[in-house]
Motif scaffolding. Structure first.
Motif, PDB file in Angstrom:
ATOM      1  N   LEU A 122     -93.715  -3.961  32.780  1.00  0.00           N
ATOM      2  CA  LEU A 122     -94.462  -3.775  31.768  1.00  0.00           C
ATOM      3  C   LEU A 122     -94.006  -4.978  30.819  1.00  0.00           C
ATOM      4  N   LYS A 123     -92.549  -5.277  30.557  1.00  0.00           N
ATOM      5  CA  LYS A 123     -92.276  -6.094  29.711  1.00  0.00           C
ATOM      6  C   LYS A 123     -92.999  -7.473  29.968  1.00  0.00           C
ATOM      7  N   ILE A 124     -93.080  -7.786  31.218  1.00  0.00           N
ATOM      8  CA  ILE A 124     -93.640  -9.168  31.832  1.00  0.00           C
ATOM      9  C   ILE A 124     -95.088  -9.401  31.199  1.00  0.00           C
ATOM     10  N   ALA A 125     -95.798  -8.151  31.628  1.00  0.00           N
ATOM     11  CA  ALA A 125     -97.381  -7.930  30.733  1.00  0.00           C
ATOM     12  C   ALA A 125     -97.367  -8.277  29.499  1.00  0.00           C
ATOM     13  N   GLU A 126     -96.447  -7.411  29.009  1.00  0.00           N
ATOM     14  CA  GLU A 126     -96.373  -7.517  27.297  1.00  0.00           C
ATOM     15  C   GLU A 126     -96.246  -9.106  26.920  1.00  0.00           C
ATOM     16  N   GLY A 127     -95.349  -9.621  27.517  1.00  0.00           N
ATOM     17  CA  GLY A 127     -95.234 -11.134  27.379  1.00  0.00           C
ATOM     18  C   GLY A 127     -96.128 -12.006  27.647  1.00  0.00           C
ATOM     19  N   ILE A 128     -96.872 -11.901  28.617  1.00  0.00           N
ATOM     20  CA  ILE A 128     -98.259 -12.582  28.975  1.00  0.00           C
ATOM     21  C   ILE A 128     -99.179 -12.354  28.183  1.00  0.00           C
ATOM     22  N   PHE A 129     -99.671 -10.982  27.753  1.00  0.00           N
ATOM     23  CA  PHE A 129    -100.681 -10.848  27.074  1.00  0.00           C
ATOM     24  C   PHE A 129    -100.551 -10.898  25.516  1.00  0.00           C
TER      25      PHE A 129
ATOM     26  N   LEU B  56     -87.102   2.153  38.372  1.00  0.00           N
ATOM     27  CA  LEU B  56     -87.327   2.266  36.687  1.00  0.00           C
ATOM     28  C   LEU B  56     -87.154   0.745  36.342  1.00  0.00           C
ATOM     29  N   SER B  57     -85.998  -0.051  36.721  1.00  0.00           N
ATOM     30  CA  SER B  57     -85.954  -1.261  36.351  1.00  0.00           C
ATOM     31  C   SER B  57     -87.018  -1.966  36.604  1.00  0.00           C
ATOM     32  N   ILE B  58     -87.480  -2.128  37.834  1.00  0.00           N
ATOM     33  CA  ILE B  58     -88.913  -2.745  38.198  1.00  0.00           C
ATOM     34  C   ILE B  58     -90.067  -2.554  37.558  1.00  0.00           C
ATOM     35  N   THR B  59     -90.186  -1.155  37.042  1.00  0.00           N
ATOM     36  CA  THR B  59     -91.229  -0.729  36.305  1.00  0.00           C
ATOM     37  C   THR B  59     -91.377  -1.186  34.884  1.00  0.00           C
ATOM     38  N   ALA B  60     -90.037  -1.048  34.242  1.00  0.00           N
ATOM     39  CA  ALA B  60     -89.897  -1.290  32.897  1.00  0.00           C
ATOM     40  C   ALA B  60     -90.154  -3.003  32.699  1.00  0.00           C
ATOM     41  N   GLY B  61     -89.355  -3.799  33.764  1.00  0.00           N
ATOM     42  CA  GLY B  61     -89.459  -5.044  33.752  1.00  0.00           C
ATOM     43  C   GLY B  61     -90.840  -5.734  34.004  1.00  0.00           C
TER      44      GLY B  61
ATOM     45  N   CYS C 239     -82.973  -7.363  38.294  1.00  0.00           N
ATOM     46  CA  CYS C 239     -81.711  -6.163  38.388  1.00  0.00           C
ATOM     47  C   CYS C 239     -82.226  -4.953  39.432  1.00  0.00           C
ATOM     48  N   GLY C 240     -83.521  -4.642  39.009  1.00  0.00           N
ATOM     49  CA  GLY C 240     -84.083  -3.589  39.888  1.00  0.00           C
ATOM     50  C   GLY C 240     -84.325  -3.919  41.655  1.00  0.00           C
ATOM     51  N   ILE C 241     -84.614  -5.078  41.553  1.00  0.00           N
ATOM     52  CA  ILE C 241     -84.885  -5.471  43.068  1.00  0.00           C
ATOM     53  C   ILE C 241     -83.330  -5.475  43.720  1.00  0.00           C
ATOM     54  N   SER C 242     -82.416  -5.844  42.898  1.00  0.00           N
ATOM     55  CA  SER C 242     -81.083  -5.945  43.681  1.00  0.00           C
ATOM     56  C   SER C 242     -80.504  -4.711  43.874  1.00  0.00           C
ATOM     57  N   HIS C 243     -80.985  -3.725  42.716  1.00  0.00           N
ATOM     58  CA  HIS C 243     -80.740  -2.281  43.116  1.00  0.00           C
ATOM     59  C   HIS C 243     -81.138  -1.736  44.496  1.00  0.00           C
ATOM     60  N   LEU C 244     -82.411  -2.113  44.687  1.00  0.00           N
ATOM     61  CA  LEU C 244     -83.222  -1.675  45.914  1.00  0.00           C
ATOM     62  C   LEU C 244     -82.923  -2.311  47.092  1.00  0.00           C
ATOM     63  N   VAL C 245     -82.208  -3.529  47.151  1.00  0.00           N
ATOM     64  CA  VAL C 245     -81.563  -4.338  48.294  1.00  0.00           C
ATOM     65  C   VAL C 245     -80.578  -3.837  48.695  1.00  0.00           C
ATOM     66  N   LYS C 246     -79.550  -3.436  47.723  1.00  0.00           N
ATOM     67  CA  LYS C 246     -78.170  -2.935  48.050  1.00  0.00           C
ATOM     68  C   LYS C 246     -78.259  -1.672  49.026  1.00  0.00           C
ATOM     69  N   GLU C 247     -77.326  -1.490  49.867  1.00  0.00           N
ATOM     70  CA  GLU C 247     -77.246  -0.321  50.845  1.00  0.00           C
ATOM     71  C   GLU C 247     -76.868   0.958  50.046  1.00  0.00           C
ATOM     72  N   ASN C 248     -75.948   0.624  49.290  1.00  0.00           N
ATOM     73  CA  ASN C 248     -75.469   1.847  48.204  1.00  0.00           C
ATOM     74  C   ASN C 248     -75.941   1.663  46.869  1.00  0.00           C
ATOM     75  N   GLY C 249     -77.088   0.911  46.742  1.00  0.00           N
ATOM     76  CA  GLY C 249     -77.715   0.891  45.432  1.00  0.00           C
ATOM     77  C   GLY C 249     -78.308   2.185  45.053  1.00  0.00           C
ATOM     78  N   ASN C 250     -78.561   2.333  43.656  1.00  0.00           N
ATOM     79  CA  ASN C 250     -79.221   3.344  43.221  1.00  0.00           C
ATOM     80  C   ASN C 250     -80.824   3.351  43.284  1.00  0.00           C
ATOM     81  N   LYS C 251     -81.452   3.718  44.054  1.00  0.00           N
ATOM     82  CA  LYS C 251     -82.924   3.410  44.199  1.00  0.00           C
ATOM     83  C   LYS C 251     -83.769   3.786  43.186  1.00  0.00           C
ATOM     84  N   THR C 252     -83.417   4.975  42.416  1.00  0.00           N
ATOM     85  CA  THR C 252     -84.213   5.431  41.321  1.00  0.00           C
ATOM     86  C   THR C 252     -84.027   4.455  40.151  1.00  0.00           C
ATOM     87  N   LEU C 253     -82.922   4.045  39.822  1.00  0.00           N
ATOM     88  CA  LEU C 253     -82.455   2.982  38.782  1.00  0.00           C
ATOM     89  C   LEU C 253     -83.379   1.792  39.255  1.00  0.00           C
ATOM     90  N   GLY C 254     -83.280   1.426  40.439  1.00  0.00           N
ATOM     91  CA  GLY C 254     -83.953   0.036  40.945  1.00  0.00           C
ATOM     92  C   GLY C 254     -85.690   0.205  40.437  1.00  0.00           C
TER      93      GLY C 254
END
Length: 152
Positions: free
Chosen positions: A48-55, A41-46, A24-39
């Motif tokens: 972190l969750k991936i790292a928690e799932g792996i470890f 934050l979503s990538i950062t939170a995602g 979702c974060g990558i899709s926000h960054l790719v859109k021309e009118n997407g919210n870059k800050t939300l993108g």
């Protein structure tokens, strides 16, 4: 090495949610009118969750469980401390004695009278020579001693 503090099932869910948040974060960054800050934050939170799932380690859960464990341990140590128990007892019953009936200690007298009545009842209803009778005699002795000290 980090000690695992989440289950494998929870780790899998965190991994899946992390991948979804990152997408979702990558899709926000790719859109021309997407919210870059939300993108971002979503990538950062995602991630972190991936790292928690792996470890299988959640730092937030570790922090809260340590804080709760320390709070419970401290509370139990304070509760089991004899000085704090006596302070609490004295503040409860001494303040009650001063406030009721002009501060003549009627609450303590009522407690000793009640203990004496219980001891007398136990002594009268049990067989002679039993442990209950001995305990009742001991209680009577303590209450008599307390009453004698009060009258002095």
């Amino acid at each position: 090495m980090l000690e695992e503090n989440i289950s494998e099932k929870s780790g899998f869910v965190r991994l899946a949610l992390g991948i979804g948040l990152t997408a979702c974060g990558i899709s926000h960054l790719v859109k021309e009118n997407g919210n870059k800050t939300l993108g971002m934050l979503s990538i950062t939170a995602g991630s972190l969750k991936i790292a928690e799932g792996i470890f299988l380690y959640c730092p937030t859960k570790a922090m809260f469980s340590n804080n709760v464990k320390n709070a419970v341990t401290t509370s139990m140590q304070e509760f089991m401390d004899g000085d704090s128990l006596m302070t609490a007892f004295n503040s409860r019953y001494n303040s009650g004695n001063q406030n009721s009936n002009g501060g003549n200690g009627s609450t303590m007298q009522q407690m000793t009278q009640t203990a004496a009545k219980v001891a007398e009842t136990v002594a009268n209803t049990t067989q002679s020579g039993t442990m209950m009778e001995e305990a009742a005699k001991a209680i009577q002795g303590v209450t008599n001693n307390a009453n004698q000290k009060k009258s002095k």
